[in-house]
Design an enzyme around this catalytic site. Structure first.
Site, mmCIF file in Angstrom:
data_model
loop_
_atom_site.group_PDB
_atom_site.id
_atom_site.type_symbol
_atom_site.label_atom_id
_atom_site.label_comp_id
_atom_site.label_asym_id
_atom_site.label_seq_id
_atom_site.Cartn_x
_atom_site.Cartn_y
_atom_site.Cartn_z
ATOM 1 N N HIS A 131 -8.528 -22.077 20.076
ATOM 2 C CA HIS A 131 -8.063 -23.060 20.642
ATOM 3 C C HIS A 131 -6.651 -23.153 20.947
ATOM 4 O O HIS A 131 -6.191 -24.446 20.614
ATOM 5 C CB HIS A 131 -9.043 -24.528 20.318
ATOM 6 C CG HIS A 131 -9.064 -24.621 18.798
ATOM 7 N ND1 HIS A 131 -7.981 -25.096 18.010
ATOM 8 C CD2 HIS A 131 -10.238 -24.662 17.996
ATOM 9 C CE1 HIS A 131 -8.600 -25.394 16.863
ATOM 10 N NE2 HIS A 131 -9.815 -24.943 16.721
ATOM 11 N N HIS A 152 -17.103 -26.759 4.995
ATOM 12 C CA HIS A 152 -16.389 -27.406 6.132
ATOM 13 C C HIS A 152 -17.151 -27.120 7.199
ATOM 14 O O HIS A 152 -17.795 -26.032 7.624
ATOM 15 C CB HIS A 152 -15.022 -26.577 6.469
ATOM 16 C CG HIS A 152 -14.194 -27.039 7.477
ATOM 17 N ND1 HIS A 152 -14.270 -28.346 7.977
ATOM 18 C CD2 HIS A 152 -13.083 -26.196 8.136
ATOM 19 C CE1 HIS A 152 -13.313 -28.340 9.188
ATOM 20 N NE2 HIS A 152 -12.638 -27.315 9.051
ATOM 21 N N GLU A 188 -16.607 -27.112 10.568
ATOM 22 C CA GLU A 188 -15.854 -26.478 11.560
ATOM 23 C C GLU A 188 -16.806 -25.207 12.082
ATOM 24 O O GLU A 188 -17.031 -24.429 10.925
ATOM 25 C CB GLU A 188 -14.351 -26.244 11.861
ATOM 26 C CG GLU A 188 -13.902 -25.986 12.957
ATOM 27 C CD GLU A 188 -12.284 -25.937 13.271
ATOM 28 O OE1 GLU A 188 -11.823 -26.126 12.111
ATOM 29 O OE2 GLU A 188 -11.922 -25.903 14.364
ATOM 30 N N ASP A 214 -16.309 -22.317 12.753
ATOM 31 C CA ASP A 214 -15.823 -20.863 12.340
ATOM 32 C C ASP A 214 -16.365 -20.610 10.791
ATOM 33 O O ASP A 214 -16.439 -19.419 10.521
ATOM 34 C CB ASP A 214 -14.318 -20.670 12.279
ATOM 35 C CG ASP A 214 -13.667 -21.888 11.907
ATOM 36 O OD1 ASP A 214 -13.976 -22.983 11.751
ATOM 37 O OD2 ASP A 214 -12.261 -21.526 11.544
ATOM 38 N N HIS A 256 -9.230 -29.101 6.983
ATOM 39 C CA HIS A 256 -8.597 -29.679 8.042
ATOM 40 C C HIS A 256 -9.150 -30.736 8.937
ATOM 41 O O HIS A 256 -8.963 -31.092 9.922
ATOM 42 C CB HIS A 256 -8.132 -28.433 8.875
ATOM 43 C CG HIS A 256 -8.377 -28.384 10.355
ATOM 44 N ND1 HIS A 256 -9.183 -27.516 10.888
ATOM 45 C CD2 HIS A 256 -7.661 -28.928 11.251
ATOM 46 C CE1 HIS A 256 -9.142 -27.451 12.264
ATOM 47 N NE2 HIS A 256 -8.254 -28.540 12.419
ATOM 48 N N ASP A 304 -10.077 -23.521 4.578
ATOM 49 C CA ASP A 304 -9.012 -23.498 5.498
ATOM 50 C C ASP A 304 -7.676 -23.630 4.481
ATOM 51 O O ASP A 304 -6.708 -22.831 5.211
ATOM 52 C CB ASP A 304 -8.978 -24.703 6.549
ATOM 53 C CG ASP A 304 -9.687 -24.350 7.580
ATOM 54 O OD1 ASP A 304 -10.099 -23.376 7.949
ATOM 55 O OD2 ASP A 304 -10.092 -25.368 8.203
ATOM 56 N N TYR A 306 -0.090 -20.788 10.111
ATOM 57 C CA TYR A 306 -1.321 -21.470 10.288
ATOM 58 C C TYR A 306 -1.023 -23.047 9.746
ATOM 59 O O TYR A 306 -1.620 -23.881 10.141
ATOM 60 C CB TYR A 306 -2.064 -20.785 9.059
ATOM 61 C CG TYR A 306 -3.888 -21.410 8.964
ATOM 62 C CD1 TYR A 306 -4.722 -20.745 9.775
ATOM 63 C CD2 TYR A 306 -3.949 -22.413 8.255
ATOM 64 C CE1 TYR A 306 -6.007 -21.310 9.754
ATOM 65 C CE2 TYR A 306 -5.247 -22.817 8.203
ATOM 66 C CZ TYR A 306 -6.197 -22.254 9.173
ATOM 67 O OH TYR A 306 -7.553 -22.985 9.004
ATOM 68 N N HIS A 364 -9.952 -18.146 5.395
ATOM 69 C CA HIS A 364 -9.137 -17.108 6.504
ATOM 70 C C HIS A 364 -8.131 -16.064 6.041
ATOM 71 O O HIS A 364 -7.299 -16.420 5.221
ATOM 72 C CB HIS A 364 -8.502 -18.047 7.769
ATOM 73 C CG HIS A 364 -9.663 -18.667 8.491
ATOM 74 N ND1 HIS A 364 -10.568 -18.244 9.316
ATOM 75 C CD2 HIS A 364 -9.542 -20.271 8.414
ATOM 76 C CE1 HIS A 364 -11.089 -19.361 9.775
ATOM 77 N NE2 HIS A 364 -10.488 -20.452 9.358
HETATM 78 FE FE1 FEO Z 1 -10.855 -26.015 10.388
HETATM 79 FE FE2 FEO Z 1 -11.168 -22.565 9.669
HETATM 80 O O1 FEO Z 1 -11.858 -24.358 10.350
#
Ligand code: FEO
Length: 386
Positions: free
Chosen positions: A24, A78, A80, A82, A144, A163, A191, A222
């Protein structure tokens, strides 16, 4: 697709997204990974899933070790997508699995996104017994999203951090010490700057909460897994989350016919003459996320824009909007620009810098038309005297 053993009985089973170039708007020139981990114990446990399009990769890596239907627990750190995108798919393939998520935010978020699955909310400090191992949950709100949590396994001294401490970096080398250290520290800084800069206070709280834990491995959500450079990445987070800046300058500008660019070059050169290294960014040729990586730790920020239709350039407006959102702290800034007539942009830039939380350290520099040699000498002198 094979799982990668990271400890006896613990495997990385995530996915590598080599081709992702934008998260994004965050330019991810090196792609990313969505990390998930499988723990083999009396209760077989999956920590996190992956982005939905990578669900078959996750399933294949798990299947290289066990039958996925034998999974008892799934920890969803989390909401989100991903990390949670493959959750409904995994719930189908793991019919007996209970999904642990933070209470109340994770529970609300997963329900909203995926409807009813076999969820169980957990709170700070709650312990889940797997057999030989235990998992301890620690919410880290806003690292996050409000629902974010990390999970610590004391028997293995592993922190599953989601994250936090992560980076968008696609690599087939899973561990920090298998990769180039400056590259992985740069990606971690990028990041933090683009995802977490706004949440320094929450990052500080999380670091304090993690301080009692003996951590030998940080299994992130990640990029690479930290095992050799844990002290380094924790030190970086301490520095970044306290908004510690260095004697460095970042000069960001747009230019129509080269005059604002001349001023930008002169300002960057003056900082260097002053003994302050300066980074130089033509906004048209650089990604916002790369510029922000530098802004995170630079004390000085000079932003230049000519005036177009009584406004600053839209490129600079976008940069300043992004900067305001990330709410940097401890930056000394000023505005500059050349103009043909009107010249409203320079005041607009200064106002936006103040709104972003910067302290104005130099009068705005406004020059009509092309800067003369005398104009440039004056700019140099005033920066040297700053
Ligand atoms: Fe806040 Fe990697 O998602």
């Amino acid at each position: 697709m094979q799982a990668v053993k990271i400890r006896e009985g613990i495997y990385w089973v995530g996915a590598i997204d080599w081709n992702m170039r934008s998260f994004h708007g965050y330019a991810t020139g090196r792609g990313s990974t969505y990390n998930a981990y499988l723990i083999l114990d009396d209760k077989i446990t999956l920590i996190d899933t992956v982005k939905e399009p990578f669900k078959e990769e996750l399933l294949a890596r798990i299947s290289s070790v066990i039958d996925p239907s034998s999974i008892d627990y799934i920890v969803s750190s989390h909401v989100e997508p991903d990390h949670s995108g493959a959750l409904p798919f995994m719930a189908e393939h793991c019919p007996k699995a209970t999904i642990f998520t933070s209470m109340p935010q994770g529970l609300k978020g997963l329900m909203n996104r995926y409807g009813v699955l076999k969820y169980q909310g957990v709170k700070a400090g709650e312990i889940l017994r797997l057999g030989k191992r235990t998992l301890q949950f620690l919410p880290v709100p806003m690292l996050h999203w409000p629902d974010s949590m990390v999970t610590y396994c004391p028997e293995e001294k592993i922190l599953f951090s989601n994250d936090a401490f992560g980076e968008h970096y696609a690599t087939s080398r899973r561990f920090d010490d298998e990769n180039d250290l400056p590259t992985i520290l740069f990606e971690a800084q990028k990041y933090y700057a683009n995802i977490l800069m706004l949440y320094g206070m929450q990052a500080q709280k999380a670091l304090k909460a993690l301080a009692p834990f003996d951590i030998e491995m940080i299994a992130t959500g990640h990029g690479i897994i930290w095992r050799k450079y844990i002290k380094e990445i924790l030190g970086c987070y301490q520095k970044w989350s306290t908004h510690t800046v260095e004697e460095r300058a970042v000069v960001v500008y747009d230019s129509m016919w080269g005059s604002t660019e001349k001023m930008a070059r002169c300002i960057a050169e003056a900082f260097q003459q002053k003994g302050i290294p300066a980074e130089f960014y033509d906004i048209k040729k650089n990604e916002l996320s790369d510029i922000m990586t530098d802004v995170l730790t630079a004390k000085y920020l000079a932003v230049g824009s000519p005036t177009i239709n009584n406004q600053m350039m839209p490129t600079i407006a976008a940069f300043l909007c992004y900067l305001q959102g990330l709410a940097p702290k401890n930056h000394q800034a000023f505005a500059f620009g050349s103009f043909g007539w009107g010249g409203q942009s320079i005041q607009q830039v200064e106002t936006a810098l103040k709104q972003a939380g910067c302290t104005i350290c130099h009068d705005k520099v406004r020059l009509q038309n092309k800067p003369s040699d005398e104009d440039l000498q004056e700019i140099t002198q005033s920066i040297l005297n700053m």
